[in-house]
Design a protein around this motif. Structure first.
Motif, short mmCIF file in Angstrom:
data_model
loop_
_atom_site.label_atom_id
_atom_site.label_comp_id
_atom_site.label_asym_id
_atom_site.label_seq_id
_atom_site.Cartn_x
_atom_site.Cartn_y
_atom_site.Cartn_z
N ILE A 30 14.93 49.49 2.49
CA ILE A 30 13.91 48.44 2.53
C ILE A 30 13.24 48.26 1.17
CG2 ILE A 30 12.01 49.94 3.28
CD1 ILE A 30 11.15 47.61 5.12
N LEU A 31 13.12 49.35 0.40
CA LEU A 31 12.55 49.24 -0.93
C LEU A 31 13.45 48.43 -1.84
CD1 LEU A 31 11.22 52.89 -1.45
CD2 LEU A 31 9.96 50.90 -0.64
N ARG A 32 14.74 48.68 -1.74
CA ARG A 32 15.69 47.92 -2.57
C ARG A 32 15.69 46.45 -2.18
NH1 ARG A 32 21.04 49.81 -1.75
NH2 ARG A 32 20.44 51.39 -0.24
N ALA A 33 15.66 46.19 -0.88
CA ALA A 33 15.63 44.79 -0.42
C ALA A 33 14.37 44.09 -0.90
CB ALA A 33 15.72 44.74 1.10
N ALA A 34 13.24 44.78 -0.84
CA ALA A 34 11.97 44.19 -1.27
C ALA A 34 11.98 43.88 -2.76
CB ALA A 34 10.82 45.12 -0.93
N ARG A 35 12.67 44.70 -3.52
CA ARG A 35 12.73 44.49 -4.97
C ARG A 35 13.83 43.51 -5.37
NH1 ARG A 35 11.80 50.47 -5.20
NH2 ARG A 35 14.07 50.70 -5.28
N GLY A 36 14.58 43.02 -4.42
CA GLY A 36 15.65 42.08 -4.72
C GLY A 36 16.94 42.72 -5.17
N GLU A 37 17.09 44.03 -4.94
CA GLU A 37 18.32 44.73 -5.30
C GLU A 37 19.34 44.62 -4.16
OE1 GLU A 37 17.12 48.71 -6.19
OE2 GLU A 37 15.61 48.06 -7.66
N ARG A 38 20.59 44.78 -4.49
CA ARG A 38 21.63 44.63 -3.49
C ARG A 38 21.55 45.76 -2.46
NH1 ARG A 38 25.63 41.47 -2.39
NH2 ARG A 38 27.42 42.21 -1.19
N THR A 39 21.80 45.42 -1.21
CA THR A 39 21.80 46.39 -0.11
C THR A 39 23.11 46.31 0.65
OG1 THR A 39 20.72 44.79 1.36
CG2 THR A 39 19.29 46.30 0.15
N GLY A 96 2.58 36.49 -6.19
CA GLY A 96 2.55 37.85 -6.70
C GLY A 96 3.03 38.89 -5.72
N TYR A 97 3.36 38.49 -4.50
CA TYR A 97 3.91 39.42 -3.51
C TYR A 97 5.43 39.46 -3.67
CZ TYR A 97 -0.70 39.45 -1.45
OH TYR A 97 -2.05 39.61 -1.26
N ASP A 98 6.01 40.58 -3.30
CA ASP A 98 7.45 40.76 -3.43
C ASP A 98 8.22 40.23 -2.23
OD1 ASP A 98 7.40 42.76 -5.87
OD2 ASP A 98 5.90 43.47 -4.45
N VAL A 99 7.53 40.17 -1.09
CA VAL A 99 8.16 39.75 0.16
C VAL A 99 7.22 38.78 0.87
CG1 VAL A 99 9.11 40.52 2.38
CG2 VAL A 99 9.27 42.02 0.36
N ARG A 120 12.96 33.75 -5.55
CA ARG A 120 11.84 34.43 -6.21
C ARG A 120 11.40 35.68 -5.46
NH1 ARG A 120 10.48 28.83 -6.92
NH2 ARG A 120 9.56 28.84 -4.83
N VAL A 121 11.52 35.63 -4.13
CA VAL A 121 11.02 36.72 -3.30
C VAL A 121 12.05 37.05 -2.22
CG1 VAL A 121 8.57 36.19 -3.62
CG2 VAL A 121 9.84 35.09 -1.76
N THR A 122 11.85 38.21 -1.62
CA THR A 122 12.59 38.57 -0.42
C THR A 122 11.88 37.97 0.79
OG1 THR A 122 13.45 40.60 -1.38
CG2 THR A 122 13.27 40.55 1.03
N LEU A 123 12.64 37.53 1.77
CA LEU A 123 12.06 37.00 3.00
C LEU A 123 12.16 38.04 4.11
CD1 LEU A 123 13.34 33.30 3.02
CD2 LEU A 123 11.13 34.18 2.21
N GLN A 124 11.21 37.99 5.03
CA GLN A 124 11.18 38.94 6.14
C GLN A 124 10.93 38.19 7.45
OE1 GLN A 124 9.00 42.92 6.10
NE2 GLN A 124 7.58 41.70 7.33
N GLY A 125 11.66 38.56 8.49
CA GLY A 125 11.44 37.95 9.80
C GLY A 125 12.75 37.75 10.52
N ASN A 126 12.77 36.86 11.45
CA ASN A 126 11.67 36.18 12.10
C ASN A 126 12.05 35.86 13.55
OD1 ASN A 126 13.49 34.06 11.63
ND2 ASN A 126 11.86 32.55 11.37
N LEU A 127 12.75 36.81 14.22
CA LEU A 127 13.17 36.59 15.60
C LEU A 127 11.95 36.45 16.50
CD1 LEU A 127 15.89 36.62 17.30
CD2 LEU A 127 15.17 38.89 18.03
N GLN A 176 21.21 39.45 1.76
CA GLN A 176 20.54 39.94 0.56
C GLN A 176 19.17 39.28 0.42
OE1 GLN A 176 22.00 42.51 -1.05
NE2 GLN A 176 23.59 42.29 0.51
N ARG A 177 18.26 40.00 -0.24
CA ARG A 177 16.87 39.56 -0.36
C ARG A 177 16.32 39.22 1.01
NH1 ARG A 177 14.43 38.29 -5.99
NH2 ARG A 177 12.91 39.48 -4.78
N TYR A 178 16.59 40.11 1.95
CA TYR A 178 16.18 39.86 3.34
C TYR A 178 15.87 41.17 4.05
CZ TYR A 178 16.50 38.60 8.27
OH TYR A 178 16.25 38.46 9.60
N ILE A 179 14.78 41.17 4.81
CA ILE A 179 14.38 42.27 5.68
C ILE A 179 14.25 41.71 7.09
CG2 ILE A 179 12.57 43.95 6.23
CD1 ILE A 179 11.80 43.81 3.20
#
Length: 370
Positions: free
Chosen positions: A20-29, A278-281, A300-307, A333-336
């Motif tokens: 989750i840290l890598r995803a939040a920073r935009g790194e490949r997962t 200024g938020y990462d996600v 620009r950011v990672t997205l999180q959600g949204n079921l 990618q860039r997704y939580i």
């Protein structure tokens, strides 16, 4: 109650799962990380057993019990993060609002804010370790007990959402529009109150990281009520300042900034602004069109959600189908992965397991062929 063990003197176990840290920073997962808002709570039978008849706010003030509740979903599901069991309303109480009773859903205030003069009862410079040390003690204790299994998320309510609770006494029942009316009738007092909350929130988030939190989420549960004009005038600048100040203060303390998530429920009009705040996600509720959100946020950011949380009441096959559709729209990618709001109290834990496992399995399959 102070937190005696912080990262300055506590050697935590190495992190085994940093997905989750890598995803939040935009790194490949290699797969999509997944956690759930309100993942520790009433839908779990072990939660009900451990909490018993202890009142909600009393529970929040018990670090040992908080740690146990935080770890319960981690022990049951293959989640990629834990989130500390607490409440967004600890800050108004720390600032001086009194709790008239604790009905189990959160405190009802005996002295809600009704006029600008009522701001005088608030103490924005409260001793944070005295008033909120139980939160930090629980975070440190939970980090130790996690043994590096997954990262631990700390959180807070956003200024506007806390202001709404403080004025409308939301836990006591609906009192719609009173807080929004306060904004337009008393703009100077509103900026003053929001500024007090901003400073308290910033301190609270920094202390959570000092205690061991590895990500932070800001819950703006009522952001959508403001609409574009009031959100841009009152709340967005405050949210930006919180992200900036937290990261700067952590650097001043020689602590690495942690990823920060902003979840502004129903503020679909602000997705682009939030992606630049200024938020990462940026967290999304279930009413957002995924492709539209991706277009607005860009890369620009990672997205999180949204079921939609009610989808966990569907059949297991329908849950798997919904997960596939969600992943196809968001990508891997860039997704939580998360729900679009918290787990509902009557949700079947077995269906939660289906959701979590489907996110991992299908995203791994998608990455294998991409």
């Amino acid at each position: 109650m102070a937190a005696p063990n912080t990262p300055h003197c506590q050697n935590f176990a190495p992190l085994k799962n940093d997905l989750i840290l890598r995803a939040a920073r935009g790194e490949r997962t290699e797969r999509v990380p997944v956690w759930l808002m309100r993942q520790a709570g009433r839908y779990l039978p072990e939660y009900k057993e451990a909490k018993g008849k202890t009142k909600f706010f009393e529970t929040c003030r018990n670090p040992e019990l908080v740690s146990e509740l935080t770890l319960q979903p981690i022990q049951r599901f293959n989640l990629d993060a834990a989130i500390i069991f607490s409440d967004i309303l600890v800050i108004p109480v720390a600032m001086g609002l009194t709790v008239a009773n604790d009905p189990g859903e959160g405190p009802v205030y005996g002295n809600p804010i009704s006029s600008p003069d009522d701001l005088k009862i608030l103490n924005p410079n409260f001793d944070i370790l005295t008033e909120l040390g139980y939160v930090y003690e629980a975070i440190t204790l939970t980090r130790v007990k996690l043994e590096g299994r997954v990262p631990l998320i700390g959180f807070t309510g956003a200024p506007w959402t806390l202001m709404k609770f403080m004025i409308e006494n939301v836990s006591a029942g609906p009192n719609p529009n009173k807080a929004r009316t306060f904004l337009v009738e008393h703009p100077d007092a509103s900026h003053q109150l929001l500024g007090m909350l901003r400073d308290a929130i910033t301190r609270h988030l920094v202390y959570q990281v000092k205690a061991g939190a590895q990500l932070l989420q800001v819950f703006d549960s009522f952001a959508g009520e403001l609409g574009p004009h009031l959100f841009s005038k009152f709340e967005l600048p405050i949210l930006k300042q919180i992200a900036k100040d937290v990261k700067e203060k952590l650097l001043e303390l020689n602590l690495d900034p942690v990823p920060m998530i902003v979840f502004a429920k129903d503020a679909h009009f602000a997705i682009e602004d939030l992606s630049l705040s200024g938020y990462d996600v940026v967290g999304l509720d279930w009413c957002v069109q995924t492709l539209h959100a991706r277009k607005l946020a860009g890369n620009r950011v990672t997205l999180q959600g949204n079921l939609d949380p009610v989808m966990l009441f569907a059949s297991k096959d329908e849950i798997k189908k919904a997960v596939k559709e969600m992943l196809n729209k968001f990508g891997t990618q860039r997704y939580i992965a998360n729900l679009g709001h918290g787990v509902l109290k009557d949700t079947d834990p077995d269906h939660v397991a289906v959701f979590v496992d489907a996110v991992h399995r299908y995203s791994e399959d998608m990455n294998a062929v991409s």
